[in-house]
Design a protein around this motif. Structure first.
Motif, PDB file in Angstrom:
ATOM      1  N   MET A   1      33.393  42.227  67.792  1.00 11.34           N
ATOM      2  CA  MET A   1      32.322  42.823  68.593  1.00 11.34           C
ATOM      3  C   MET A   1      31.170  43.254  67.685  1.00 11.34           C
ATOM      4  SD  MET A   1      32.480  46.115  71.169  1.00 11.34           S
ATOM      5  CE  MET A   1      32.956  47.229  69.868  1.00 11.34           C
ATOM      6  N   THR A   2      29.959  42.969  68.096  1.00 21.79           N
ATOM      7  CA  THR A   2      28.784  43.395  67.345  1.00 21.79           C
ATOM      8  C   THR A   2      28.659  44.913  67.403  1.00 21.79           C
ATOM      9  OG1 THR A   2      27.666  41.347  67.931  1.00 21.79           O
ATOM     10  CG2 THR A   2      26.292  43.122  67.091  1.00 21.79           C
ATOM     11  N   SER A   3      28.261  45.522  66.299  1.00 23.89           N
ATOM     12  CA  SER A   3      28.167  46.973  66.231  1.00 23.89           C
ATOM     13  C   SER A   3      26.800  47.423  65.763  1.00 23.89           C
ATOM     14  CB  SER A   3      29.226  47.538  65.275  1.00 23.89           C
ATOM     15  OG  SER A   3      30.520  47.332  65.762  1.00 23.89           O
ATOM     16  N   LEU A   4      26.410  48.594  66.209  1.00 24.37           N
ATOM     17  CA  LEU A   4      25.227  49.282  65.705  1.00 24.37           C
ATOM     18  C   LEU A   4      25.644  50.023  64.447  1.00 24.37           C
ATOM     19  CD1 LEU A   4      22.234  50.026  66.794  1.00 24.37           C
ATOM     20  CD2 LEU A   4      23.272  52.273  67.195  1.00 24.37           C
ATOM     21  N   ASN A   5      24.928  49.815  63.365  1.00 24.72           N
ATOM     22  CA  ASN A   5      25.262  50.473  62.103  1.00 24.72           C
ATOM     23  C   ASN A   5      24.441  51.745  61.930  1.00 24.72           C
ATOM     24  OD1 ASN A   5      27.239  48.752  60.872  1.00 24.72           O
ATOM     25  ND2 ASN A   5      25.628  47.214  60.637  1.00 24.72           N
ATOM     26  N   ILE A   6      25.121  52.840  61.649  1.00 22.83           N
ATOM     27  CA  ILE A   6      24.410  54.098  61.453  1.00 22.83           C
ATOM     28  C   ILE A   6      24.793  54.727  60.126  1.00 22.83           C
ATOM     29  CG2 ILE A   6      24.350  54.472  63.943  1.00 22.83           C
ATOM     30  CD1 ILE A   6      26.308  56.725  63.611  1.00 22.83           C
ATOM     31  N   LEU A   7      23.880  55.508  59.581  1.00 17.00           N
ATOM     32  CA  LEU A   7      24.124  56.385  58.450  1.00 17.00           C
ATOM     33  C   LEU A   7      23.806  57.792  58.930  1.00 17.00           C
ATOM     34  CD1 LEU A   7      22.447  54.372  55.546  1.00 17.00           C
ATOM     35  CD2 LEU A   7      24.897  54.740  55.874  1.00 17.00           C
ATOM     36  N   SER A   8      24.780  58.682  58.860  1.00 15.57           N
ATOM     37  CA  SER A   8      24.594  59.982  59.504  1.00 15.57           C
ATOM     38  C   SER A   8      25.198  61.107  58.690  1.00 15.57           C
ATOM     39  CB  SER A   8      25.249  59.963  60.895  1.00 15.57           C
ATOM     40  OG  SER A   8      25.246  61.250  61.478  1.00 15.57           O
ATOM     41  N   GLY A   9      24.575  62.254  58.799  1.00 12.04           N
ATOM     42  CA  GLY A   9      25.205  63.463  58.294  1.00 12.04           C
ATOM     43  C   GLY A   9      26.491  63.705  59.057  1.00 12.04           C
ATOM     44  N   GLY A  10      27.455  64.313  58.388  1.00 13.50           N
ATOM     45  CA  GLY A  10      28.737  64.571  59.033  1.00 13.50           C
ATOM     46  C   GLY A  10      28.625  65.459  60.246  1.00 13.50           C
ATOM     47  N   ALA A  11      27.575  66.254  60.325  1.00 15.00           N
ATOM     48  CA  ALA A  11      27.403  67.169  61.451  1.00 15.00           C
ATOM     49  C   ALA A  11      27.369  66.453  62.795  1.00 15.00           C
ATOM     50  CB  ALA A  11      26.123  67.983  61.278  1.00 15.00           C
ATOM     51  N   ALA A  12      26.934  65.197  62.812  1.00 14.28           N
ATOM     52  CA  ALA A  12      26.772  64.476  64.077  1.00 14.28           C
ATOM     53  C   ALA A  12      27.973  63.610  64.443  1.00 14.28           C
ATOM     54  CB  ALA A  12      25.517  63.605  64.023  1.00 14.28           C
ATOM     55  N   GLN A  13      29.010  63.590  63.621  1.00 13.52           N
ATOM     56  CA  GLN A  13      30.105  62.649  63.853  1.00 13.52           C
ATOM     57  C   GLN A  13      30.802  62.877  65.190  1.00 13.52           C
ATOM     58  OE1 GLN A  13      32.857  62.319  60.599  1.00 13.52           O
ATOM     59  NE2 GLN A  13      33.827  60.498  61.453  1.00 13.52           N
ATOM     60  N   GLY A  14      31.100  64.123  65.516  1.00 13.15           N
ATOM     61  CA  GLY A  14      31.773  64.404  66.778  1.00 13.15           C
ATOM     62  C   GLY A  14      30.948  64.009  67.979  1.00 13.15           C
ATOM     63  N   LEU A  15      29.646  64.267  67.921  1.00  9.69           N
ATOM     64  CA  LEU A  15      28.762  63.929  69.026  1.00  9.69           C
ATOM     65  C   LEU A  15      28.668  62.421  69.198  1.00  9.69           C
ATOM     66  CD1 LEU A  15      26.730  64.707  71.208  1.00  9.69           C
ATOM     67  CD2 LEU A  15      24.969  64.818  69.426  1.00  9.69           C
ATOM     68  N   VAL A  16      28.499  61.693  68.110  1.00  8.31           N
ATOM     69  CA  VAL A  16      28.421  60.233  68.183  1.00  8.31           C
ATOM     70  C   VAL A  16      29.710  59.659  68.751  1.00  8.31           C
ATOM     71  CG1 VAL A  16      28.247  58.107  66.822  1.00  8.31           C
ATOM     72  CG2 VAL A  16      26.718  60.023  66.336  1.00  8.31           C
ATOM     73  N   ARG A  17      30.831  60.184  68.307  1.00  9.58           N
ATOM     74  CA  ARG A  17      32.120  59.725  68.813  1.00  9.58           C
ATOM     75  C   ARG A  17      32.210  59.936  70.329  1.00  9.58           C
ATOM     76  NH1 ARG A  17      35.949  62.109  65.073  1.00  9.58           N
ATOM     77  NH2 ARG A  17      35.792  64.002  66.307  1.00  9.58           N
ATOM     78  N   GLY A  18      31.705  61.065  70.798  1.00  5.77           N
ATOM     79  CA  GLY A  18      31.740  61.360  72.222  1.00  5.77           C
ATOM     80  C   GLY A  18      30.843  60.466  73.062  1.00  5.77           C
ATOM     81  N   LEU A  19      29.863  59.821  72.415  1.00  7.27           N
ATOM     82  CA  LEU A  19      28.925  58.957  73.139  1.00  7.27           C
ATOM     83  C   LEU A  19      29.213  57.474  72.946  1.00  7.27           C
ATOM     84  CD1 LEU A  19      25.613  60.885  72.404  1.00  7.27           C
ATOM     85  CD2 LEU A  19      26.734  60.664  74.626  1.00  7.27           C
ATOM     86  N   SER A  20      30.263  57.146  72.214  1.00  8.10           N
ATOM     87  CA  SER A  20      30.526  55.737  71.898  1.00  8.10           C
ATOM     88  C   SER A  20      30.824  54.905  73.141  1.00  8.10           C
ATOM     89  CB  SER A  20      31.674  55.619  70.893  1.00  8.10           C
ATOM     90  OG  SER A  20      32.861  56.194  71.403  1.00  8.10           O
ATOM     91  N   GLU A  21      31.568  55.463  74.092  1.00  5.29           N
ATOM     92  CA  GLU A  21      31.882  54.701  75.304  1.00  5.29           C
ATOM     93  C   GLU A  21      30.666  54.512  76.203  1.00  5.29           C
ATOM     94  OE1 GLU A  21      34.525  52.890  76.062  1.00  5.29           O
ATOM     95  OE2 GLU A  21      35.197  53.381  74.029  1.00  5.29           O
ATOM     96  N   PRO A  22      29.886  55.561  76.494  1.00  6.88           N
ATOM     97  CA  PRO A  22      28.657  55.346  77.267  1.00  6.88           C
ATOM     98  C   PRO A  22      27.711  54.355  76.596  1.00  6.88           C
ATOM     99  CG  PRO A  22      29.159  57.683  77.159  1.00  6.88           C
ATOM    100  CD  PRO A  22      30.126  57.000  76.243  1.00  6.88           C
ATOM    101  N   PHE A  23      27.632  54.408  75.266  1.00 10.02           N
ATOM    102  CA  PHE A  23      26.758  53.487  74.543  1.00 10.02           C
ATOM    103  C   PHE A  23      27.257  52.057  74.674  1.00 10.02           C
ATOM    104  CE2 PHE A  23      25.680  51.242  70.547  1.00 10.02           C
ATOM    105  CZ  PHE A  23      24.295  51.237  70.687  1.00 10.02           C
ATOM    106  N   LYS A  24      28.543  51.852  74.545  1.00  9.71           N
ATOM    107  CA  LYS A  24      29.119  50.516  74.679  1.00  9.71           C
ATOM    108  C   LYS A  24      28.907  49.976  76.094  1.00  9.71           C
ATOM    109  CE  LYS A  24      33.470  47.966  74.181  1.00  9.71           C
ATOM    110  NZ  LYS A  24      34.917  48.089  73.869  1.00  9.71           N
ATOM    111  N   ALA A  25      29.070  50.833  77.092  1.00  7.38           N
ATOM    112  CA  ALA A  25      28.878  50.412  78.479  1.00  7.38           C
ATOM    113  C   ALA A  25      27.430  50.003  78.729  1.00  7.38           C
ATOM    114  CB  ALA A  25      29.282  51.541  79.423  1.00  7.38           C
ATOM    115  N   GLN A  26      26.494  50.688  78.072  1.00  5.31           N
ATOM    116  CA  GLN A  26      25.068  50.423  78.283  1.00  5.31           C
ATOM    117  C   GLN A  26      24.579  49.204  77.515  1.00  5.31           C
ATOM    118  OE1 GLN A  26      22.547  53.889  77.849  1.00  5.31           O
ATOM    119  NE2 GLN A  26      20.790  52.649  77.231  1.00  5.31           N
ATOM    120  N   THR A  27      25.086  49.021  76.285  1.00  5.35           N
ATOM    121  CA  THR A  27      24.525  47.992  75.399  1.00  5.35           C
ATOM    122  C   THR A  27      25.492  46.864  75.047  1.00  5.35           C
ATOM    123  OG1 THR A  27      25.207  49.110  73.355  1.00  5.35           O
ATOM    124  CG2 THR A  27      23.087  49.773  74.328  1.00  5.35           C
TER     125      THR A  27
END
Length: 232
Positions: A1-27
Motif C-alpha cells: 500500500m502506498t503511504s504518506l511519509n512524515i517526519l514528526s516530533g514525538g509529541a504528535a505520534q498519538g494524534l497521528v495514530r488516532g487519525l490513521s484510519e480516517p486518513f486511509k478512508a479518505q485518501t
C-alpha cells in the motif's frame, strides 16, 4: 500500500495514530515515517530524507519554510503541548505547585527519565530547568536520557527504580501505557510549545499531505486532539 511519509516530533505520534484510519478512508494511503526529537527530524529533512509532511515546533517550521523545504502556504498550527511530569501508573502522583516543590521531587527521585537534552524540545527544557533550580550537577548521575520522549516514557514504565519520575511532552506521556500524567511544571518552570504541520516542497503526495493537515487541525477532531494532550 502506498503511504504518506512524515517526519514528526514525538509529541504528535498519538494524534497521528488516532487519525490513521480516517486518513486511509479518505485518501487510500497509509501513514509511514518517523517520530522523534524535533531537531533530529528537521535535520533529516535538511539532509534529504523523503517526506511529504512535517509536524514540528512552530519555530522550526518557520526556519524550514525560509530554507524552501516547506511550502509556507500549507503551514497550520495543530495545537499547544505542555511539558509535564510522569510517574509509573502504580506510583502515587506527585504534587508540584512551586519551583521548591519541583526541586524536592527531582532531588528525591532515584531515576529521572527524559528525552534528548540537546535535540528535543522537552529535553532542552529539562536541562534548562535543572540549571535554573541549581541541581543539574546533583542529579546528573540519575538522568536517564533517551533519543525521544516516547522512548523515555516506555523505559519509565518498565523501570525497577524505587522512585523514578519522567519529564517530557504531555502528549507522549498520555500515549504511553504504564505511566500516568502527573501534572504540568510549575510557574517559572513551565513550557508550552505550539506544534505546527506543513507540506514539504519535495512532497510526492502534496494533496494527501494537505488532507492530513486538515484532519489534524479540523474542528471535527478537536476532542481527539484534547484527549491526545493538545490544547487550543
Amino acid at each position: 500500500m502506498t503511504s504518506l511519509n512524515i517526519l514528526s516530533g514525538g509529541a504528535a505520534q498519538g494524534l497521528v495514530r488516532g487519525l490513521s484510519e480516517p486518513f486511509k478512508a479518505q485518501t487510500g494511503l497509509g501513514i509511514d515515517g518517523e517520530f522523534g526529537a524535533v531537531g533530529v527530524m528537521a535535520d533529516k529533512l535538511r539532509a534529504g530524507t523523503a517526506a511529504d509532511l512535517v509536524i514540528l515546533t512552530q519555530a522550526l517550521l518557520a526556519k524550514l519554510a525560509e530554507g524552501n523545504l516547506v511550502t509556507p502556504s500549507s503551514i497550520a498550527d495543530v495545537g499547544r503541548v505542555e511539558t509535564a511530569l510522569a510517574v509509573r501508573s502504580r506510583d502515587p502522583k506527585v504534587t508540584v505547585k512551586t519551583e521548591t516543590d519541583l526541586r524536592e521531587v527531582l532531588r528525591s527521585a532515584d531515576a529521572i527519565f527524559v528525552p534528548d537534552i540537546k535535540a528535543s524540545t522537552a529535553g532542552q527544557h529539562v536541562a534548562k530547568v535543572l540549571d535554573q533550580l541549581g541541581i543539574a550537577y546533583e542529579v546528573a548521575s540519575r538522568l536517564k536520557i533517551f533519543p525521544n520522549g516516547a522512548a523515555a516514557m516506555r523505559e519509565l514504565a518498565s523501570s525497577t527504580a524505587t522512585r523514578p519520575i519522567g519529564c517530557t511532552q504531555a502528549t507522549e506521556i498520555i500515549a504511553t501505557d504504564g505511566i500516568a500524567l502527573s501534572g504540568a511544571l510549575p510557574p517559572g518552570c513551565e513550557l508550552v510549545t505550539m506544534y505546527t504541520a506543513g507540506v514539504t516542497t519535495r512532497a510526492a503526495h502534496p494533496q494527501e499531505a494537505a488532507a492530513l493537515i486538515a484532519l489534524l487541525t479540523g474542528a471535527d477532531h478537536k476532542e481527539l486532539r484534547q484527549r491526545a494532550g493538545f490544547t487550543g
